[in-house]
Enzyme design. Structure first.
Site, mmCIF file in Angstrom:
data_model
loop_
_atom_site.group_PDB
_atom_site.id
_atom_site.type_symbol
_atom_site.label_atom_id
_atom_site.label_comp_id
_atom_site.label_asym_id
_atom_site.label_seq_id
_atom_site.Cartn_x
_atom_site.Cartn_y
_atom_site.Cartn_z
ATOM 1 N N LYS A 407 30.506 75.163 182.269
ATOM 2 C CA LYS A 407 30.192 74.534 180.976
ATOM 3 C C LYS A 407 30.822 75.296 179.805
ATOM 4 O O LYS A 407 30.774 74.830 178.664
ATOM 5 C CB LYS A 407 28.677 74.423 180.805
ATOM 6 C CG LYS A 407 28.044 73.467 181.818
ATOM 7 C CD LYS A 407 26.548 73.459 181.737
ATOM 8 C CE LYS A 407 25.963 72.467 182.738
ATOM 9 N NZ LYS A 407 26.290 72.791 184.144
ATOM 10 N N ASN A 446 27.393 74.111 189.174
ATOM 11 C CA ASN A 446 25.972 74.095 189.514
ATOM 12 C C ASN A 446 25.747 74.628 190.928
ATOM 13 O O ASN A 446 26.565 74.435 191.822
ATOM 14 C CB ASN A 446 25.434 72.656 189.444
ATOM 15 C CG ASN A 446 25.605 72.067 188.056
ATOM 16 O OD1 ASN A 446 24.786 72.253 187.183
ATOM 17 N ND2 ASN A 446 26.702 71.353 187.851
#
Length: 619
Positions: A407, A446
């Site tokens: 991110k 993730n």
């Protein structure tokens, strides 16, 4: 008891010698008494008995248990029989004329002896298994085994011994196996016939015994099992089995990690051990998902001590208890503290002088950090990294490893932008230290099952009967397992020279809606049982995550799952900004809008998105 058993087995083997010797003569003379060969018969028996007693002891025939008689036992029998055959051949060659051994006896005797000794053991095993397991046959739960290869055959044999299971059929995509049987169970077709096979046999359980199924095949199998309202289990790969057999207690339900289809990670344990063995280690955020797994992995390499630092008392207690139960010989120190607390950090670094620092402490939940908590994200993710890094420099730590995120690439949210600033802070610290401490960053997506991720959320929603909520039909994310991520972090730590941003190979991105569907199937439900509801993108959320920014290139490394990102240079003024913030952070506060302006100033690629499209769609 053991000596009595060995004596009885020896007597049986000697009896086999007598029976084989007499039987060979009877066969040679068409089951008539061998008149004229009585002297050969009796004189030849004595050396054969003596030889057999010694050969059986030498071959280790009295170490095996007959109830588990198998190929190794047959090899021992062959050794003993070969010894007798050699002695007989010598006898036939050197025997005087009045003691003649017919040439056919030299061939018939070892054949009969092998049949009697080997057959006796197999017959005993069949008898014992019939007594122990046959009364239970057909009484357990019907189950279909997927895979008729080596693992499948081993699994079927193990299940036959269990009163809880009854194998009714197998399926395998190898057409050459269709119609054949494995331990009396028929291979009824390929995985396309799995649903029909489960339904026909009214089986509510299927066990995957194939160790090479791809992600697509696994998803197909999961869907078929779900349609039949059955539950899917799997067994470990053959290389994971300690005893060489597929143990029933090793079976487990198929997990969402299995459907990712990611290969096992291989790391250079020699270099990792050289980096960690006997060293003082510090892990910040030690109670978090990645931090705690890092601690577990670090314990394998015999460090001098692992200092566990976490602001959450419960998380710290949990990892501390894990070490006490699972790795009591590992020296650990559990310390409560905040990475923004400069005084606390000074005390910790002065006392423990860590040589390798893994900085995993961070605020990472995108929507929470986007509204009302933006300044806290800056303080923890940026300032916390700066303070821990400065203390690492001060005590001349060998390495500092920052756990970053995908991110941070072209961030659209506060969390991602602050993690990019944390990377920039490490690059500045690398310049400041002139190589005293090697600062490295590891960027990945993730991890499955981490705190606050979609997996625990979906599990809770499925357990509650649904609906399962997904923000957007096309939203995708990269996923890897927590142990895989931790191992690659350790591997990257051994490879850095200073200032590198390592990018992990995250594989192919996965649509979150597909993840939800697979989890619904794995729970034993169908699409009609639990609905999927689309709720709209949340503040700061992107449809697609990236691992590299537009202005970055990557360089390969000697590890196929790690590359090095070439990021844009950090402005010299950034150092002054962070130093100023470090001195005033306790008396300064920015509202969310001010934080975004600040982030845009220092992270040009940051493009905040605050507007989301509200939608509610049910599948």
């Amino acid at each position: 008891m053991k000596s009595l058993r060995s004596t009885l087995v020896l007597l049986f083997d000697l009896l086999c010698v007598v029976a084989a010797w007499l039987g060979a003569f009877l066969l040679r003379f068409n089951f008539e008494w061998p008149y004229g060969y009585e002297k050969t018969l009796w004189l030849g028996l004595v050396p054969l008995l003596f030889t057999q007693a010694i050969a059986c002891k030498w071959a280790g025939l009295y170490r095996g248990m007959w109830i588990f008689a198998s190929i190794p036992d047959l090899r021992r029998v062959l050794k003993a029989v070969a010894s007798s055959a050699i002695v007989l051949l010598v006898m036939a060659s050197l025997a005087p004329q009045h003691v003649t051994v017919p040439r056919s006896i030299v061939l018939l005797y070892p054949i009969l002896l092998l049949l009697l000794m080997g057959g006796g053991r197999i017959a005993w095993r069949m008898y014992k298994e019939h007594r122990l397991y046959n009364p239970r046959h057909g009484q357990g739960k019907p189950v279909v085994v997927i895979g008729a290869g080596t693992a499948g055959a081993m699994l079927v044999r193990e299940l036959e011994r269990s009163p809880d299971w009854h194998v009714v059929a197998l399926v395998d995509d190898d057409r050459n196996k269709w119609g054949l049987e494995v331990s009396g169970c028929r291979v009824e077709g390929g995985t396309d016939a799995l649903e029909q096979t489960l339904t026909r046999w009214e089986a509510k359980h299927a066990i995957l015994a194939s160790t090479s199924a791809t992600r697509e095949v696994l998803q197909h199998i999961t869907q078929a099992v779900s349609q039949a309202k059955a539950q899917l289990f799997t067994v470990p790969g053959l290389n994971e089995l300690m005893s060489g057999r597929v143990a029933i207690n090793a079976m487990r339900p198929v997990k969402i990690e299995d459907l990712l289809g990611r290969a096992t990670v291989d790391i250079d344990t020699g270099n990792v051990a050289h980096m960690l063995q006997g060293k003082r280690l510090l892990v910040t955020g030690a109670g978090g998902s990645i931090g705690s797994e890092l601690c577990r992995q670090l314990a394998r390499f015999d460090p001098a001590v692992i200092v566990l630092l976490d602001a959450s008392e419960f998380a710290l207690y949990t990892i501390d208890q894990w070490f006490k139960v699972n790795s009591p010989n590992t020296a650990i120190v559990a310390l409560a503290g905040d990475v923004k607390d400069n005084h606390r950090l000074q005390v910790i670094f002065d006392e423990w002088q860590p040589q390798v620092v893994f900085h995993a402490a961070a605020y990472k939940h995108v929507p929470l950090m986007e509204e009302h908590n933006a300044w806290q994200a800056v303080r923890t993710n940026v300032l916390g990294t700066w303070l821990v890094g400065q203390h690492a420099l001060r005590v001349k730590a060998e390495r500092f490893v920052l756990i970053s995120t995908d991110k941070a690439v072209n961030p659209t949210n506060v969390m991602g932008a602050t993690k990019r600033m944390a990377e920039m802070a490490c690059e500045v610290l690398q310049r400041q230290g002139n190589g005293t401490t090697c600062f490295q960053m590891v960027r990945f997506g993730n991890v499955l099952g981490s705190t606050g991720s979609v997996i625990p959320k979906f599990q809770e929603q499925i357990a509650g009967g649904g609906p399962v909520t997904v923000t957007h039909p096309e939203i995708t994310r990269y996923f890897m397992s927590i142990p895989e991520a931790a191992q690659l972090v350790l591997q990257a730590a051994t490879m850095g020279k200073g200032g590198e941003i390592f990018v992990l190979d995250m594989g192919e991105p996965i649509r979150i809606v597909d993840l939800a569907k697979n989890m619904i199937r794995l729970s034993g439900h169908t699409k009609g049982d639990i609905t999927i509801e689309f709720t709209g993108l949340r503040p700061g959320e992107k449809l697609y995550e990236e691992l590299l920014a537009d202005s970055e290139n990557t360089l390969p490394t000697h590890h196929d799952k790690l590359r090095i990102a070439q990021a844009r240079p950090v402005q010299n003024e950034f150092e002054l900004f962070v130093c100023t913030m470090a001195g005033t952070h306790t008396s300064t506060h920015f509202e969310d809008g001010g934080v975004r302006d600040l982030l845009k100033e220092w992270v040009p690629e940051y493009q905040p998105t605050t507007d989301t499209t509200e939608l509610t769609i049910r599948l």
